[in-house]
Design a protein around this motif. Structure first.
Motif, PDB file in Angstrom:
ATOM      1  N   THR B  41       0.645  -9.837  -1.226  1.00  0.00           N
ATOM      2  CA  THR B  41       1.621 -10.542  -0.441  1.00  0.00           C
ATOM      3  C   THR B  41       1.682 -11.803  -0.079  1.00  0.00           C
ATOM      4  O   THR B  41       2.468 -12.822   0.033  1.00  0.00           O
ATOM      5  CB  THR B  41       1.733  -9.744   0.988  1.00  0.00           C
ATOM      6  OG1 THR B  41       2.079  -8.153   0.660  1.00  0.00           O
ATOM      7  CG2 THR B  41       2.646 -10.243   1.917  1.00  0.00           C
ATOM      8  N   GLU B  81       7.492  -7.925   2.363  1.00  0.00           N
ATOM      9  CA  GLU B  81       6.859  -6.456   2.531  1.00  0.00           C
ATOM     10  C   GLU B  81       7.767  -5.433   3.714  1.00  0.00           C
ATOM     11  O   GLU B  81       7.806  -4.443   3.325  1.00  0.00           O
ATOM     12  CB  GLU B  81       5.437  -6.787   2.914  1.00  0.00           C
ATOM     13  CG  GLU B  81       4.655  -5.679   3.054  1.00  0.00           C
ATOM     14  CD  GLU B  81       3.050  -6.063   3.106  1.00  0.00           C
ATOM     15  OE1 GLU B  81       2.825  -7.012   3.718  1.00  0.00           O
ATOM     16  OE2 GLU B  81       2.350  -5.549   2.434  1.00  0.00           O
ATOM     17  N   GLU B 158       6.532  -4.837  -3.208  1.00  0.00           N
ATOM     18  CA  GLU B 158       6.599  -3.062  -2.937  1.00  0.00           C
ATOM     19  C   GLU B 158       8.207  -2.700  -2.731  1.00  0.00           C
ATOM     20  O   GLU B 158       8.498  -2.077  -1.696  1.00  0.00           O
ATOM     21  CB  GLU B 158       5.755  -2.718  -1.781  1.00  0.00           C
ATOM     22  CG  GLU B 158       4.374  -3.067  -1.995  1.00  0.00           C
ATOM     23  CD  GLU B 158       3.309  -2.424  -1.266  1.00  0.00           C
ATOM     24  OE1 GLU B 158       3.631  -1.574  -0.551  1.00  0.00           O
ATOM     25  OE2 GLU B 158       2.446  -3.419  -1.025  1.00  0.00           O
TER      26      GLU B 158
HETATM   27 MG    MG Z   1       0.965  -6.332   0.735  1.00  0.00          MG
END
Ligand code: MG
Ligand code: ATP
Lengths: 256, 311
Positions: B41, B81, B158
């Motif tokens: 991230t 995220e 993700e």
């Molecule tokens: Mg992450």
């Protein structure tokens, strides 16, 4: 410009779906209505008493007195309401993670900031329009001077601009709305109470304290006098708030 | 398209990302793989100009993310995220807002939003308030938002988290279709996702790149031996001894309780296929051969291997 408008519109929409804005608007309108009528009845009663004692006494300027006390109390009510309009402006974006969207979109920090500031200002103007309806009933009882009315509202608007900018800045410092509202309220209260400290001070200290007081600069407006020095005070205050907001947002992109 | 050089990010004295370098060519899909807290991230946030790197540079489409942030932001679609959603807005008005700040011309906005909603399968919730959507739908709105204004580069943190299997499949094929015209970086914990969608994989651990290759390349790189698994109806110890004697077998592990079939794993020399010989050896002893299959080294093995080797 187009981006500022988009941010402004989104912010306005979110004001009108959030309960906070409705509560603020309702409480503000209720309080201004309530104070307006209690001031009005008090003033009318006292003039009637006066005319009973001495028929030859001076005629009392009912609309003048009412409007002055009305603007005075409104400024106090705003002290409580304005922090609630600004508390979430950036704090909520941070908490929800939407700050990540704003900062990675092709919009500038200035556009985001102005969109939000103008939205809070628009909401304030809507509040004034609401209270203006109550206030206009004063015209039934006499002819208040236009200058006093316009001066009063102009003063309140500038006062609002200044406090909104301060609240906007504080909102960038936290991701918690409650923290934001409490700090904003506390800061405004200090700036307000400075006036009462000044009575004990003398010389330059007194002048400085008097000058800093947010509410002291409102007196002349309420009397219908538009003095540029007061305008400059509020405008400077607002610009400083915006400048700090800008720096605070910009610092997110600084290399530490 | 994306060039990352010696990127380092320090949070309060702790290095979250350390000296990361990689490149992504135009039209490629790069998978970013790593355990929790590896720095995926963080790297993506630097690439999307959300925050600056402490050291090192990153360029997107030739523009430096720090010096020419606006040019980079014009070309990037980013799914953070946590999807950046305004919960009080409806799906359509939210997408309309994002399209506006991304600069989609007013005349094209409506058809473009419709197209993106169709591609992410959220047309049926267009009028619903985002806050009341299920997690999977929220995630899809997040993906839709990233696709708006047709960005050259997509950074997806993700993207399939929280989706049901059918949607995972659809989002993956959506991402695959994006390749070619778009350059994609996606992060994930799901290993099959990488082998299914990505051209190349970067594995990071503790903020450092530990491997970078194609999914097949990585699997081959790890392969020291071919392995065959068998299920044999015979005594474990005897099976083990018999199979060890077969030419080309390096090692045999067998386990089984008396009376039940034994589970056997045979390691063979690389590039030999001993399945026929092993089958014959078992059957000749009169044991029942219940199962026989070759085991290929999965990306999962590679991953676990790399990550544990580090520590
Ligand atoms: Mg992450
Ligand atoms: N804002 C922050 N302040 C301090 N440390 C942070 C911050 N954000 C991340 N970190 C730390 O940096 C490291 C990398 O975090 P990062 O979020 O990049 O990991 P990740 O690979 O995305 O993990 P995950 O798979 O759990 O999403 C972690 O050790 C984390 O604790």
């Amino acid at each position: 410009m187009r981006n500022t408008l988009a941010i402004w519109q989104r912010e306005m929409k979110s004001y009108f779906v959030s309960p906070i804005a409705y509560v603020v608007l309702t409480v503000f309108l209720f309080l201004s209505g309530f104070f307006f009528y209690s001031i009005l009845t008090a003033v009318i009663q006292s003039t009637m008493m006066q005319s009973q004692f001495g028929p030859g006494s001076q005629p009392v300027d009912v609309p003048g007195i009412v409007s002055r006390s009305f603007f005075g109390t409104t400024s106090v009510v705003l002290l409580f309401m304005i922090p609630m309009l600004t508390m979430g402006l950036f704090a909520e974006e941070k908490r929800r993670g939407t700050m990540e969207l704003l900062l990675t979109s092709p919009v500038s920090i200035l556009q985001v900031m102005m969109g939000k500031y103008l939205a809070s200002l628009t909401f304030l103007v809507l509040m004034f329009l609401g209270s203006g309806i109550t206030f206009s009933s004063l015209f039934i009882f006499g002819h208040p001077e236009w200058k006093t009315v316009l001066g009063g509202y102009l003063g309140l608007l500038l006062y609002g601009c200044a406090l909104l900018a301060l609240g906007l800045f504080i909102s960038t410092l936290t991701e918690n709305q409650i923290v934001s509202v409490v700090i904003t309220f506390g800061t405004i209260l200090v700036l307000w109470l400075i006036e009462s400290f000044s009575s004990g001070a003398t010389g330059v200290a007194k002048d400085v304290l008097d000058y800093l007081s947010v509410i002291g600069h409102l007196d002349d407006f309420i009397k219908g006098v538009i003095d540029t020095s007061h305008v400059i005070y509020y405008v400077t205050f607002a610009l400083m708030g915006l400048f700090l907001t800008y720096r605070s947002l910009e610092s997110l992109r600084w290399k530490s | 398209m994306i060039e990352v050089e010696h990127l380092t990010k320090v949070y309060n004295g702790r290095k979250a990302v350390e000296d990361i370098s990689f490149r992504v060519e135009k039209g490629e899909i790069l998978g970013f793989l790593g355990p929790n807290g590896a720095g995926k991230t963080t790297t993506m946030r630097i690439l999307t100009c959300y925050m600056p790197a402490t050291e090192g540079t990153a360029r997107v489409a030739g523009y430096d993310v720090f010096e020419e942030s606006l040019e980079v932001r014009k070309r990037i679609g980013y799914l953070p995220e946590n999807p950046p959603l305004y919960h009080e807005m409806t799906v359509y008005s939210y997408l309309d807002f994002v399209a506006r700040i991304k600069g989609t011309p007013p005349s094209k906005r409506k058809s473009h939003i419709d197209d993106v909603m169709q591609r992410t399968n959220i047309g049926d919730v267009r009028g619903r308030v985002i806050g009341r959507l299920s997690k999977g739908y929220k995630q899809r709105v997040g993906v839709a938002q990233a696709l708006l204004n047709n960005p050259e580069v997509l950074v997806l943190d993700e993207p399939t988290i929280g989706l049901d299997p059918k949607q995972i499949f659809e989002v993956r094929s959506l991402i695959k279709h994006l390749a070619g015209d778009h350059t994609v970086i996606l992060s994930t914990h799901i290993l099959p996702e990488v082998s299914m969608t990505c051209n190349r994989v970067v594995i990071i651990n503790n903020g450092k790149v530990v491997a970078m290759d194609t999914p097949e390349g990585l699997a081959n790189q790890m392969k020291g031996a071919e392995r065959v698994a068998l299920l044999v109806d015979g005594p474990a110890e005897a099976v083990r001894e018999k199979l060890l004697a077969v030419e080309g077998v390096l090692d045999v592990k067998a386990e089984g309780i008396d009376g039940s079939p034994s589970k056997v794993t045979v390691e063979c020399r690389l590039n030999t296929d001993l399945r026929r010989t092993l089958a014959a050896a078992v059957v000749n002893q009169g044991w029942g051969l219940l199962e026989l299959r070759g085991i290929s080294v999965s990306l999962e093995d590679v991953f676990i291997n790399l990550i544990t080797k580090e520590e």
